[in-house]
Motif scaffolding. Structure first.
Motif, PDB file in Angstrom:
ATOM      1  N   UNK A  77       0.807  -1.219   0.000  1.00 46.46           N
ATOM      2  CA  UNK A  77       0.000   0.000   0.000  1.00 46.46           C
ATOM      3  C   UNK A  77       0.841   1.270   0.000  1.00 46.46           C
ATOM      4  N   UNK A  78       1.811   1.379   0.885  1.00 47.11           N
ATOM      5  CA  UNK A  78       2.572   2.615   0.987  1.00 47.11           C
ATOM      6  C   UNK A  78       3.356   2.914  -0.287  1.00 47.11           C
ATOM      7  N   UNK A  79       3.902   1.875  -0.895  1.00 49.13           N
ATOM      8  CA  UNK A  79       4.619   2.059  -2.157  1.00 49.13           C
ATOM      9  C   UNK A  79       3.697   2.559  -3.258  1.00 49.13           C
ATOM     10  N   UNK A  80       2.455   2.058  -3.261  1.00 46.62           N
ATOM     11  CA  UNK A  80       1.486   2.504  -4.261  1.00 46.62           C
ATOM     12  C   UNK A  80       1.063   3.954  -4.002  1.00 46.62           C
ATOM     13  N   UNK A  81       0.893   4.294  -2.726  1.00 46.04           N
ATOM     14  CA  UNK A  81       0.542   5.674  -2.380  1.00 46.04           C
ATOM     15  C   UNK A  81       1.630   6.629  -2.866  1.00 46.04           C
ATOM     16  N   UNK A  82       2.875   6.281  -2.568  1.00 44.82           N
ATOM     17  CA  UNK A  82       3.996   7.128  -2.993  1.00 44.82           C
ATOM     18  C   UNK A  82       4.090   7.214  -4.512  1.00 44.82           C
ATOM     19  N   UNK A  83       3.886   6.072  -5.171  1.00 38.78           N
ATOM     20  CA  UNK A  83       3.951   6.040  -6.627  1.00 38.78           C
ATOM     21  C   UNK A  83       2.858   6.875  -7.268  1.00 38.78           C
ATOM     22  N   UNK A  84       1.646   6.784  -6.734  1.00 37.26           N
ATOM     23  CA  UNK A  84       0.530   7.564  -7.263  1.00 37.26           C
ATOM     24  C   UNK A  84       0.750   9.060  -7.040  1.00 37.26           C
ATOM     25  N   UNK A  85       1.271   9.391  -5.878  1.00 38.89           N
ATOM     26  CA  UNK A  85       1.579  10.793  -5.581  1.00 38.89           C
ATOM     27  C   UNK A  85       2.582  11.356  -6.589  1.00 38.89           C
ATOM     28  N   UNK A 114       0.560  -0.936 -12.808  1.00 42.56           N
ATOM     29  CA  UNK A 114       1.598   0.059 -13.064  1.00 42.56           C
ATOM     30  C   UNK A 114       2.946  -0.389 -12.498  1.00 42.56           C
ATOM     31  N   UNK A 115       2.928  -0.983 -11.305  1.00 42.19           N
ATOM     32  CA  UNK A 115       4.160  -1.372 -10.612  1.00 42.19           C
ATOM     33  C   UNK A 115       4.620  -2.782 -10.967  1.00 42.19           C
ATOM     34  N   UNK A 116       3.983  -3.384 -11.998  1.00 38.70           N
ATOM     35  CA  UNK A 116       4.335  -4.716 -12.487  1.00 38.70           C
ATOM     36  C   UNK A 116       4.085  -5.828 -11.469  1.00 38.70           C
ATOM     37  N   UNK A 300      -8.444  -0.867 -25.836  1.00 37.13           N
ATOM     38  CA  UNK A 300      -7.200  -0.865 -26.607  1.00 37.13           C
ATOM     39  C   UNK A 300      -6.612   0.543 -26.546  1.00 37.13           C
ATOM     40  N   UNK A 301      -5.286   0.594 -26.523  1.00 36.12           N
ATOM     41  CA  UNK A 301      -4.627   1.894 -26.483  1.00 36.12           C
ATOM     42  C   UNK A 301      -3.911   2.183 -25.189  1.00 36.12           C
ATOM     43  N   UNK A 302      -4.235   1.453 -24.108  1.00 35.60           N
ATOM     44  CA  UNK A 302      -3.492   1.627 -22.860  1.00 35.60           C
ATOM     45  C   UNK A 302      -2.091   1.033 -22.998  1.00 35.60           C
ATOM     46  N   UNK A 303      -1.156   1.568 -22.220  1.00 43.06           N
ATOM     47  CA  UNK A 303       0.207   1.041 -22.227  1.00 43.06           C
ATOM     48  C   UNK A 303       0.255  -0.382 -21.670  1.00 43.06           C
ATOM     49  N   UNK A 304      -0.672  -0.702 -20.779  1.00 41.12           N
ATOM     50  CA  UNK A 304      -0.827  -2.059 -20.251  1.00 41.12           C
ATOM     51  C   UNK A 304      -2.317  -2.378 -20.250  1.00 41.12           C
ATOM     52  N   UNK A 305      -2.677  -3.660 -20.375  1.00 43.67           N
ATOM     53  CA  UNK A 305      -4.094  -3.984 -20.581  1.00 43.67           C
ATOM     54  C   UNK A 305      -4.979  -3.790 -19.352  1.00 43.67           C
ATOM     55  N   UNK A 306      -5.976  -2.952 -19.513  1.00 40.72           N
ATOM     56  CA  UNK A 306      -7.021  -2.738 -18.516  1.00 40.72           C
ATOM     57  C   UNK A 306      -8.342  -2.856 -19.257  1.00 40.72           C
TER      58      UNK A 306
END
Length: 335
Positions: A77-85, A114-116, A300-306
């Motif tokens: 969680x904390x890594x994702x919070x920092x990454x999103x920020x 995003x963070x693989x 289609x068009x995202x850098x990674x599939x969503x």
């Protein structure tokens, strides 16, 4: 059908990690067991661990082999919070806001991609398309060289002679309400590439309108005409033609009268609708009147599939979209 069998086999050969942020939703839980048993992907459910396990037990769903990520207790969680920020601070994001936002399962799941920590994400059984696109565009963003995210449906029409033995791609039916000519050209190119890379067919792309090759003159027709010219200019390797009416696009007898010089008319397998109203109405008409299987909407068009789901989807629909997402992830990794 044969295409989905092929996609399942491809997914099984290189299992990807697919995150499902609607972790305690009933159809999602049922699909998770199916996906795991078939070996289509490594499933990651996001949500409250106790709630997910309790719901699974009530449904008789076996979650063996399924990973559960609870945002409230996750070490990520904390890594994702920092990454999103870091991603959003130029837009006014603060750490306090990021901490609240990333706890949302959709944002948490998108940050996993995003963070693989996951290769792709599928949502939409209880969320809208906008709910999915918002974190996708903020976090994943578009692939290099791609100007717009769009969607497609794989339409499988039993017993039909149109398209590829009843298989056609419809776009855009879920994302862009009123695309510009440039956006429409980008959607056409993206869907053609999807037909080639995912469906393994040579795309024949029809740019749909209420006019065929100048039979009517209107600003709506002109937009499709300009989009066709732009798409041809950008990708001369693709068979793209228009503007044309639906019957001219798929019926050879009509095509021979209305567009005799077209290499697409009468045999199109990719249909590009001029706007979201037409696309959404068109796929639902075919789905209901022709008893067609509508697989999607797939983004289609995202850098990674969503990828998105219809809120009326079945557990089997979720299985299909997860398989497609896994194969998209393979394509991105190998490109």
């Amino acid at each position: 059908m044969e295409l989905m069998k092929q996609i399942w086999e491809m997914a099984q050969q290189d299992r990807k990690k697919i995150v499902l942020p609607e972790g305690d939703e009933e159809r999602t839980l049922v699909a998770s067991q199916k996906i795991t048993e078939i070996g289509l992907a490594h499933v990651i459910l996001v949500g409250n661990t106790a709630k997910i396990k309790e719901k699974a037990q009530k449904l008789g769903v076996n979650l063996e082999g399924v990973t559960i990520e609870d945002p409230e207790t996750s070490g990520k969680l904390q890594g994702y919070i920092n990454g999103f920020y870091e991603l959003r601070k130029s837009k006014g994001m603060t750490l306090e806001k990021a901490e609240k936002i990333v706890r949302d399962p959709l944002y948490f799941g998108t940050m996993m991609v995003k963070m693989d920590d996951a290769d792709g994400m599928v949502s939409g059984a209880i969320h809208t398309t906008g709910d999915l696109l918002r974190p996708g565009l903020q976090i994943i963003k578009t692939a290099p060289g791609v100007s717009v995210v769009s969607s497609f449906f794989i339409m499988m029409v039993p017993g039909s002679k149109y398209g590829e033995e009843g298989m056609l791609l419809f776009s855009d039916c879920a994302v862009n309400p009123n695309p510009t000519a440039d956006q429409l050209a980008a959607i056409a190119i993206a869907t053609a590439d999807t037909a080639r890379n995912l469906c393994k067919v040579e795309p024949r792309v029809a740019m749909l309108s209420f006019s065929t090759m100048g039979s009517a003159d209107h600003e709506l027709v002109e937009k499709v005409r300009k989009a066709t010219e732009k798409a041809k200019e950008l990708r001369p390797d693709l068979m793209i033609d228009g503007e044309m009416q639906l019957d001219a696009a798929i019926v050879e007898k009509v095509a021979s009268q209305k567009a005799p010089n077209s290499n697409v008319a009468g045999k199109a397998n990719v249909l590009i609708f001029p706007d979201l109203q037409a696309g959404n109405i068109g796929y639902k008409l075919v789905q209901r009147f022709a008893n067609a299987e509508a697989i999607g909407p797939v983004c289609q068009g995202f850098a990674k599939p969503i990828n998105d789901l219809s809120r009326g989807c079945s557990s089997d629909d979720i299985v299909s979209v997860v398989a497609l997402t896994a194969v998209q992830a393979q394509t991105i990794k190998n490109s």
